[in-house]
Write a protein that holds these residues in place. Structure first.
Motif, PDB file in Angstrom:
ATOM      1  N   PHE A 116       0.830  -1.207   0.000  1.00  0.00           N
ATOM      2  CA  PHE A 116       0.000   0.000   0.000  1.00  0.00           C
ATOM      3  C   PHE A 116       0.868   1.261   0.000  1.00  0.00           C
ATOM      4  O   PHE A 116       0.551   2.249  -0.665  1.00  0.00           O
ATOM      5  CB  PHE A 116      -0.933   0.003   1.210  1.00  0.00           C
ATOM      6  N   MET A 117       1.946   1.236   0.737  1.00  0.00           N
ATOM      7  CA  MET A 117       2.823   2.393   0.805  1.00  0.00           C
ATOM      8  C   MET A 117       3.511   2.678  -0.527  1.00  0.00           C
ATOM      9  O   MET A 117       3.847   3.828  -0.826  1.00  0.00           O
ATOM     10  CB  MET A 117       3.873   2.189   1.900  1.00  0.00           C
ATOM     11  N   LEU A 118       3.725   1.632  -1.339  1.00  0.00           N
ATOM     12  CA  LEU A 118       4.444   1.788  -2.604  1.00  0.00           C
ATOM     13  C   LEU A 118       3.524   2.034  -3.799  1.00  0.00           C
ATOM     14  O   LEU A 118       4.009   2.050  -4.933  1.00  0.00           O
ATOM     15  CB  LEU A 118       5.295   0.541  -2.863  1.00  0.00           C
ATOM     16  N   GLN A 119       2.240   2.201  -3.555  1.00  0.00           N
ATOM     17  CA  GLN A 119       1.327   2.502  -4.653  1.00  0.00           C
ATOM     18  C   GLN A 119       1.679   3.853  -5.284  1.00  0.00           C
ATOM     19  O   GLN A 119       2.163   4.765  -4.623  1.00  0.00           O
ATOM     20  CB  GLN A 119      -0.117   2.521  -4.164  1.00  0.00           C
ATOM     21  N   ARG A 120       1.411   3.984  -6.590  1.00  0.00           N
ATOM     22  CA  ARG A 120       1.840   5.182  -7.313  1.00  0.00           C
ATOM     23  C   ARG A 120       1.074   6.427  -6.891  1.00  0.00           C
ATOM     24  O   ARG A 120       1.672   7.476  -6.608  1.00  0.00           O
ATOM     25  CB  ARG A 120       1.679   4.956  -8.824  1.00  0.00           C
ATOM     26  N   ASP A 121      -0.237   6.348  -6.824  1.00  0.00           N
ATOM     27  CA  ASP A 121      -1.044   7.552  -6.600  1.00  0.00           C
ATOM     28  C   ASP A 121      -1.428   7.752  -5.139  1.00  0.00           C
ATOM     29  O   ASP A 121      -1.553   8.891  -4.685  1.00  0.00           O
ATOM     30  CB  ASP A 121      -2.321   7.496  -7.458  1.00  0.00           C
ATOM     31  N   THR A 122      -1.620   6.681  -4.405  1.00  0.00           N
ATOM     32  CA  THR A 122      -2.093   6.802  -3.023  1.00  0.00           C
ATOM     33  C   THR A 122      -1.065   6.350  -1.994  1.00  0.00           C
ATOM     34  O   THR A 122      -1.373   6.313  -0.802  1.00  0.00           O
ATOM     35  CB  THR A 122      -3.373   5.978  -2.847  1.00  0.00           C
ATOM     36  N   GLY A 123       0.136   5.995  -2.435  1.00  0.00           N
ATOM     37  CA  GLY A 123       1.128   5.480  -1.510  1.00  0.00           C
ATOM     38  C   GLY A 123       1.820   6.567  -0.711  1.00  0.00           C
ATOM     39  O   GLY A 123       1.986   7.710  -1.155  1.00  0.00           O
ATOM     40  N   VAL A 124       2.248   6.208   0.492  1.00  0.00           N
ATOM     41  CA  VAL A 124       2.935   7.143   1.375  1.00  0.00           C
ATOM     42  C   VAL A 124       4.316   7.496   0.835  1.00  0.00           C
ATOM     43  O   VAL A 124       4.794   8.629   1.010  1.00  0.00           O
ATOM     44  CB  VAL A 124       3.039   6.542   2.793  1.00  0.00           C
ATOM     45  N   VAL A 125       4.972   6.543   0.177  1.00  0.00           N
ATOM     46  CA  VAL A 125       6.332   6.781  -0.317  1.00  0.00           C
ATOM     47  C   VAL A 125       6.340   7.918  -1.331  1.00  0.00           C
ATOM     48  O   VAL A 125       7.143   8.864  -1.238  1.00  0.00           O
ATOM     49  CB  VAL A 125       6.912   5.488  -0.928  1.00  0.00           C
ATOM     50  N   ASN A 126       5.458   7.860  -2.317  1.00  0.00           N
ATOM     51  CA  ASN A 126       5.393   8.943  -3.303  1.00  0.00           C
ATOM     52  C   ASN A 126       4.904  10.245  -2.681  1.00  0.00           C
ATOM     53  O   ASN A 126       5.324  11.335  -3.110  1.00  0.00           O
ATOM     54  CB  ASN A 126       4.478   8.540  -4.455  1.00  0.00           C
ATOM     55  N   HIS A 127       4.043  10.162  -1.688  1.00  0.00           N
ATOM     56  CA  HIS A 127       3.573  11.376  -1.024  1.00  0.00           C
ATOM     57  C   HIS A 127       4.730  12.100  -0.338  1.00  0.00           C
ATOM     58  O   HIS A 127       4.841  13.330  -0.405  1.00  0.00           O
ATOM     59  CB  HIS A 127       2.491  11.019   0.003  1.00  0.00           C
ATOM     60  N   VAL A 128       5.616  11.321   0.291  1.00  0.00           N
ATOM     61  CA  VAL A 128       6.757  11.931   0.983  1.00  0.00           C
ATOM     62  C   VAL A 128       7.788  12.427  -0.020  1.00  0.00           C
ATOM     63  O   VAL A 128       8.283  13.560   0.074  1.00  0.00           O
ATOM     64  CB  VAL A 128       7.375  10.922   1.963  1.00  0.00           C
ATOM     65  N   LEU A 129       8.128  11.591  -1.012  1.00  0.00           N
ATOM     66  CA  LEU A 129       9.185  11.954  -1.957  1.00  0.00           C
ATOM     67  C   LEU A 129       8.767  13.079  -2.900  1.00  0.00           C
ATOM     68  O   LEU A 129       9.582  13.954  -3.232  1.00  0.00           O
ATOM     69  CB  LEU A 129       9.595  10.730  -2.768  1.00  0.00           C
TER      70      LEU A 129
END
Length: 322
Positions: free
Chosen positions: A153-166
């Motif tokens: 879930f964290m690595l999802q493109r649009d809703t993931g936390v990782v992309n949100h932070v980066l």
């Protein structure tokens, strides 16, 4: 008179202790206690392994699942197909082997480095050390499926936390990368597996550091050795027995890793993250070619046996010459 003395002497002699009767049941007790473990080992590991070896010599497909004994005998055709790099099946297996080897080296190396660093930093007593050690062990204690699904879930493109932070917070990149497909899938798999594996290395190395006397570090400090010198001359030599076992266990676990990629990618992993365990699974349970999949499993087993035996021989020789 003599007769009277002779009659008294036997009575004055201490009675011989009675001989203990043999108890065959007590001699059989260890074997009886081991019997359940041996039986379960046979049922869970040995028998399925022998069945897998037998299947590798059959042309077993979905047409013979109900009666796999009726499958045609393939001889060594399944093995020839698996190792023939001129054919698509052999090329795919070789690619999967190379990906797995790179994956294993990265995960093993970084897991050991992180575990070693954390073990050394938490070796001395300080306030909150117990809480910090407990936090370090959380990834290892968590159920595999729960932790890996959270990462997916964290690595999802649009809703993931990782992309949100980066992207949104740190603005490191100006677009939202796909982390679970393409080349990024390999790095995502490596990161998730390291996150799960390094606490085990930390636990083993922490236990090993507890057996090193503090006086050795004090003597090394008096001799002018700094932190690096103490690590090189005291810590690493005395941790050598622990590291020998730890490296072998991490190698075997990582090379056979299946749960993490299966939970992260599903039944079909990306080409760049096609580990050999997933490759064998796809050949066996997706394409229903159990004969070829079993042959690949036997080849993997032989490879791991050769690596393990070579590693143990090299370690023993190095220990004898030391």
């Amino acid at each position: 008179m003599l007769d009277t003395v002779e009659q008294v002497r036997p009575a004055d002699r201490p009675a011989e202790p009675p001989r203990k009767a043999r108890r065959p049941r007590r001699e059989l007790l260890p074997y009886l206690l081991l019997a359940p473990a041996i039986l379960l080992e046979l049922l869970i590991h040995i028998v399925p392994m022998m069945v897998g070896v037998a299947i590798s010599f059959l042309k077993l497909t979905q047409f013979y699942l109900r009666n796999w004994k009726a499958a045609p005998f393939a001889g060594g055709d399944n093995y020839k197909l698996a190792v023939n790099i001129n054919q698509p099946a052999g090329k795919a297996l070789l690619h999967s082997f190379a990906v797995t080897l790179a994956f294993t080296i990265l995960v093993l190396g970084f897991s050991w480095l992180l575990g070693m660093a954390a073990a050394v930093l938490t070796q001395r007593t300080f306030a909150g050390r117990g809480i910090l050690r407990t936090l370090f062990l959380i990834p290892y204690a968590m159920p595999v499926f729960a932790s890996v699904i959270t990462w997916s879930f964290m690595l999802q493109r649009d809703t993931g936390v990782v992309n949100h932070v980066l992207v949104d917070q740190l603005q490191v990149v100006d677009h939202r990368p796909f982390w679970l497909i393409g080349q990024n899938s390999f790095y995502s798999l490596v990161i998730v597996t390291i996150w799960r594996s390094w606490p085990f290395a930390f636990l083993c190395l922490t236990a090993g550091l507890q057996s090193i006397p503090g006086e050795l570090y004090e003597a090394a400090a008096l001799d002018g050795a700094g932190i690096g010198g103490q690590l090189r001359r005291v810590t690493l030599p005395l941790l050598a027995p622990v590291n020998r076992v730890l490296i072998l266990v991490l190698f075997l676990w990582t090379f056979n890793e299946f749960t993490t990629p299966y939970t992260l990618f599903g039944k079909s992993a990306p080409h760049q993250a096609d580990l050999i365990s997933m490759h064998i699974y796809q050949n066996s349970f997706v394409t229903w070619n159990f004969g070829t999949g079993s042959a690949m499993s036997v080849l993997l087993l032989l490879f791991l046996l050769v690596v393990t035996g070579s590693y143990l021989v090299a370690v023993n020789r190095r220990t004898e010459h030391a």
